[in-house]
Design an enzyme around this catalytic site. Structure first.
Site, PDB file in Angstrom:
ATOM      1  N   GLY A  31     -56.676 -15.860 -33.678  1.00 50.08           N
ATOM      2  CA  GLY A  31     -56.390 -15.080 -35.293  1.00 50.08           C
ATOM      3  C   GLY A  31     -57.188 -14.081 -35.256  1.00 50.08           C
ATOM      4  O   GLY A  31     -57.325 -13.157 -34.424  1.00 50.08           O
ATOM      5  N   SER A  32     -57.985 -13.819 -36.491  1.00 49.94           N
ATOM      6  CA  SER A  32     -58.780 -12.235 -36.978  1.00 49.94           C
ATOM      7  C   SER A  32     -59.560 -11.947 -35.282  1.00 49.94           C
ATOM      8  O   SER A  32     -59.242 -10.778 -34.640  1.00 49.94           O
ATOM      9  CB  SER A  32     -59.191 -12.111 -37.704  1.00 49.94           C
ATOM     10  N   HIS A 113     -69.648 -17.219 -35.264  1.00 53.48           N
ATOM     11  CA  HIS A 113     -70.742 -17.865 -36.749  1.00 53.48           C
ATOM     12  C   HIS A 113     -71.524 -19.088 -36.247  1.00 53.48           C
ATOM     13  O   HIS A 113     -70.398 -19.912 -35.538  1.00 53.48           O
ATOM     14  CB  HIS A 113     -69.422 -18.285 -38.102  1.00 53.48           C
TER      15      HIS A 113
HETATM   16  P1  NAP Z   1     -58.494 -16.638 -38.103  1.00 50.33           P
HETATM   17  O1  NAP Z   1     -57.861 -15.805 -37.885  1.00 50.33           O
HETATM   18  O2  NAP Z   1     -57.802 -18.135 -39.010  1.00 50.33           O
HETATM   19  O3  NAP Z   1     -57.770 -17.994 -36.615  1.00 50.33           O
HETATM   20  C1  NAP Z   1     -57.925 -18.661 -35.742  1.00 50.33           C
HETATM   21  C2  NAP Z   1     -57.444 -19.470 -34.872  1.00 50.33           C
HETATM   22  O4  NAP Z   1     -56.816 -20.364 -34.920  1.00 50.33           O
HETATM   23  C3  NAP Z   1     -55.772 -19.391 -35.238  1.00 50.33           C
HETATM   24  O5  NAP Z   1     -55.744 -18.024 -34.368  1.00 50.33           O
HETATM   25  C4  NAP Z   1     -54.812 -20.300 -35.288  1.00 50.33           C
HETATM   26  O6  NAP Z   1     -54.040 -20.920 -35.042  1.00 50.33           O
HETATM   27  C5  NAP Z   1     -56.675 -21.045 -34.679  1.00 50.33           C
HETATM   28  N1  NAP Z   1     -56.530 -22.360 -34.218  1.00 50.33           N
HETATM   29  C6  NAP Z   1     -56.179 -23.366 -35.493  1.00 50.33           C
HETATM   30  N2  NAP Z   1     -56.534 -25.018 -34.945  1.00 50.33           N
HETATM   31  C7  NAP Z   1     -56.568 -24.885 -34.115  1.00 50.33           C
HETATM   32  C8  NAP Z   1     -56.466 -25.566 -32.830  1.00 50.33           C
HETATM   33  N3  NAP Z   1     -56.373 -26.998 -33.074  1.00 50.33           N
HETATM   34  N4  NAP Z   1     -56.775 -25.037 -31.457  1.00 50.33           N
HETATM   35  C9  NAP Z   1     -56.959 -24.121 -30.929  1.00 50.33           C
HETATM   36  N5  NAP Z   1     -56.627 -23.353 -32.383  1.00 50.33           N
HETATM   37  C10 NAP Z   1     -56.163 -23.294 -33.283  1.00 50.33           C
HETATM   38  O7  NAP Z   1     -59.577 -17.254 -38.091  1.00 50.33           O
HETATM   39  P2  NAP Z   1     -61.257 -16.274 -38.265  1.00 50.33           P
HETATM   40  O8  NAP Z   1     -61.190 -15.594 -39.415  1.00 50.33           O
HETATM   41  O9  NAP Z   1     -61.113 -15.580 -36.816  1.00 50.33           O
HETATM   42  O10 NAP Z   1     -62.934 -17.522 -37.556  1.00 50.33           O
HETATM   43  C11 NAP Z   1     -62.529 -17.867 -36.403  1.00 50.33           C
HETATM   44  C12 NAP Z   1     -64.594 -17.263 -36.322  1.00 50.33           C
HETATM   45  O11 NAP Z   1     -64.968 -16.520 -36.537  1.00 50.33           O
HETATM   46  C13 NAP Z   1     -64.891 -18.617 -37.737  1.00 50.33           C
HETATM   47  O12 NAP Z   1     -66.076 -19.373 -36.800  1.00 50.33           O
HETATM   48  C14 NAP Z   1     -64.846 -17.676 -38.470  1.00 50.33           C
HETATM   49  O13 NAP Z   1     -66.563 -17.672 -39.255  1.00 50.33           O
HETATM   50  C15 NAP Z   1     -65.822 -15.810 -37.416  1.00 50.33           C
HETATM   51  N6  NAP Z   1     -65.152 -14.943 -38.181  1.00 50.33           N
HETATM   52  C16 NAP Z   1     -64.525 -14.484 -38.393  1.00 50.33           C
HETATM   53  C17 NAP Z   1     -64.870 -13.097 -39.087  1.00 50.33           C
HETATM   54  C18 NAP Z   1     -63.326 -12.547 -39.390  1.00 50.33           C
HETATM   55  O14 NAP Z   1     -63.317 -11.257 -39.214  1.00 50.33           O
HETATM   56  N7  NAP Z   1     -62.558 -13.602 -39.772  1.00 50.33           N
HETATM   57  C19 NAP Z   1     -65.937 -12.275 -38.666  1.00 50.33           C
HETATM   58  C20 NAP Z   1     -66.832 -12.776 -38.189  1.00 50.33           C
HETATM   59  C21 NAP Z   1     -66.887 -14.102 -37.530  1.00 50.33           C
HETATM   60  P3  NAP Z   1     -52.599 -20.389 -35.580  1.00 50.33           P
HETATM   61  O15 NAP Z   1     -52.681 -19.276 -35.143  1.00 50.33           O
HETATM   62  O16 NAP Z   1     -51.619 -21.167 -35.124  1.00 50.33           O
HETATM   63  O17 NAP Z   1     -52.704 -20.453 -37.417  1.00 50.33           O
END
Ligand code: NAP
Length: 351
Positions: A31-32, A113
């Site tokens: 994802g992101s 995180h």
């Molecule tokens: P996200 O955009 O929602 O992406 C999550 C990914 O995980 C998606 O590709 C999803 O699949 C996949 N996923 C879901 N269930 C899964 C499973 N059972 N097995 C394997 N993969 C699975 O998440 P994100 O915002 O990047 O957040 C990820 C982490 O980064 C978190 O800990 C968050 O706190 C941290 N973080 C995020 C940001 C940010 O900019 N968003 C900034 C700093 C830290 P699908 O593609 O099929 O949905």
């Protein structure tokens, strides 16, 4: 007690990129954050595989972007260093089912995180390294800045594994471009608590509430919603850009004397001692674990309240007027789409 000691900032010269050479790196989730870390590390010359669940919508995207995509269990088995880039609330179940059974001594688990580790939702065996590489920006910016030869600053932390684990975290941060901007060492506790506080009190919660309160005040007093949108929302980015570039004092250098006088005399009346008391309360709820307990309960209960509040927020009058005004400025809308879809548009462009 205020901490006034300047933190050490690690840059490119402090990293040892070789510690990740000849290793397999796995990113779980695309994802992101996941897509940005994976693509940047691949472009930095590392071997990266992606772990996903069977029906993930990201499998094709990751394959088209040149990755070997595997089940999470197989990716963990194959890799030496594993980043878990799945949603925070899903991490404990993914860890139990697919990660823990495939970990072995000397592997490194990376978080972006600290929440799952700090709140005890995930407990990792002592012979596995546990570190954090948390970019201080959205994933799509981590990718776009890297492509421009820049980087998003990041935090690293070591929960288990000492110096070798820290070198791995720093090399990973270097591989995603973060050392170009600066990397600071923290702890899982400090990152979790400050990150939650920042997003709740200031960046997301505080700013949204401030914008809406300003908009509602002007509209209630009979001013046009379009005027209220421009004054309380649209111009915010211009001011924030100035603050990011040169600080609050630097922003004040660019605004008029009248704006400056209003700023320093009226601002403290809006965000006052009562607001600060509430901020302290919010921080205490984070520190005591009350917030995480509430969020886990809400998540496990099917997110009923969360979805209800978000649906109501989307109906706020500021959304309607904002949509109309942004459509008159196609460059604003285009930038938003590009930012949100960077990973997917790269695939579409290739077709
Ligand atoms: P996200 O955009 O929602 O992406 C999550 C990914 O995980 C998606 O590709 C999803 O699949 C996949 N996923 C879901 N269930 C899964 C499973 N059972 N097995 C394997 N993969 C699975 O998440 P994100 O915002 O990047 O957040 C990820 C982490 O980064 C978190 O800990 C968050 O706190 C941290 N973080 C995020 C940001 C940010 O900019 N968003 C900034 C700093 C830290 P699908 O593609 O099929 O949905």
């Amino acid at each position: 007690m205020a901490n006034t000691k300047p933190a050490k900032v690690y840059t490119v010269k402090d990293a040892k990129p070789a510690v990740l050479k000849n290793k397999t790196l796995a990113v779980i989730g695309y994802g992101s954050q996941g897509h940005a870390h994976a693509l940047n590390l691949k472009d930095s010359g590392y071997k990266v595989v992606i772990g996903l669940y069977p029906k993930s919508k990201s499998i094709d995207v990751a394959k088209k972007q040149g990755f070997k995509v595997m089940s999470t269990s197989d990716a963990v088995k194959e890799a030496d260093v594993i980043m878990i880039a799945a949603p925070d609330m899903k991490q404990p179940a993914i860890y139990k089912a697919d990660i823990e059974p495939n970990l072995s001594k000397g592997k490194t688990l990376i978080f972006t995180h600290g929440l799952a580790i700090h709140s005890g939702l995930i407990k990792v065996p002592a012979d596995v390294n546990v570190v954090m590489v948390a970019p201080k920006g959205p994933g799509h910016t981590v990718r776009s800045q890297f492509l421009e030869g820049k980087g998003v600053p990041a935090l690293i932390a070591v929960q288990q594994g000492g110096k070798p684990a820290k070198e791995i975290a720093l090399a990973w941060a270097n591989g995603i471009g973060a050392t170009r901007a600066g990397v600071i060492e923290t702890s899982f506790k400090e990152e979790t608590e400050t990150d939650l506080f920042g997003e709740q009190a200031v960046l997301c919660g505080g700013v949204s509430a401030l914008i809406k309160a300003g908009f509602e005040t002007l509209v209630k007093a009979g001013y046009k919603p379009e005027m209220a949108y421009f004054e309380c929302c649209h111009e915010l980015k211009l001011i924030v850009d100035l603050i990011v570039q040169s600080g609050i004092a630097g922003m004040r250098f660019s605004i008029s004397e009248t704006a400056k006088y209003g700023d320093v005399t009226r601002g403290p009346r809006v965000v006052n001692d009562k607001t600060k008391k509430e901020m302290e309360k919010i921080l205490k709820e984070i520190q005591s674990g009350k917030f995480t307990k509430e969020w886990v309960k809400e998540y496990e209960g099917g997110l009923k309240n969360y979805k209800k509040i978000l649906a109501a927020e989307e109906k706020h009058p500021i959304e309607k007027v904002g949509q109309r005004l942004r459509s008159l400025m196609p460059w604003v809308a285009k930038q938003n789409i590009k930012g949100a879809q960077a990973s997917y548009s790269a695939v579409v462009e290739k077709k």
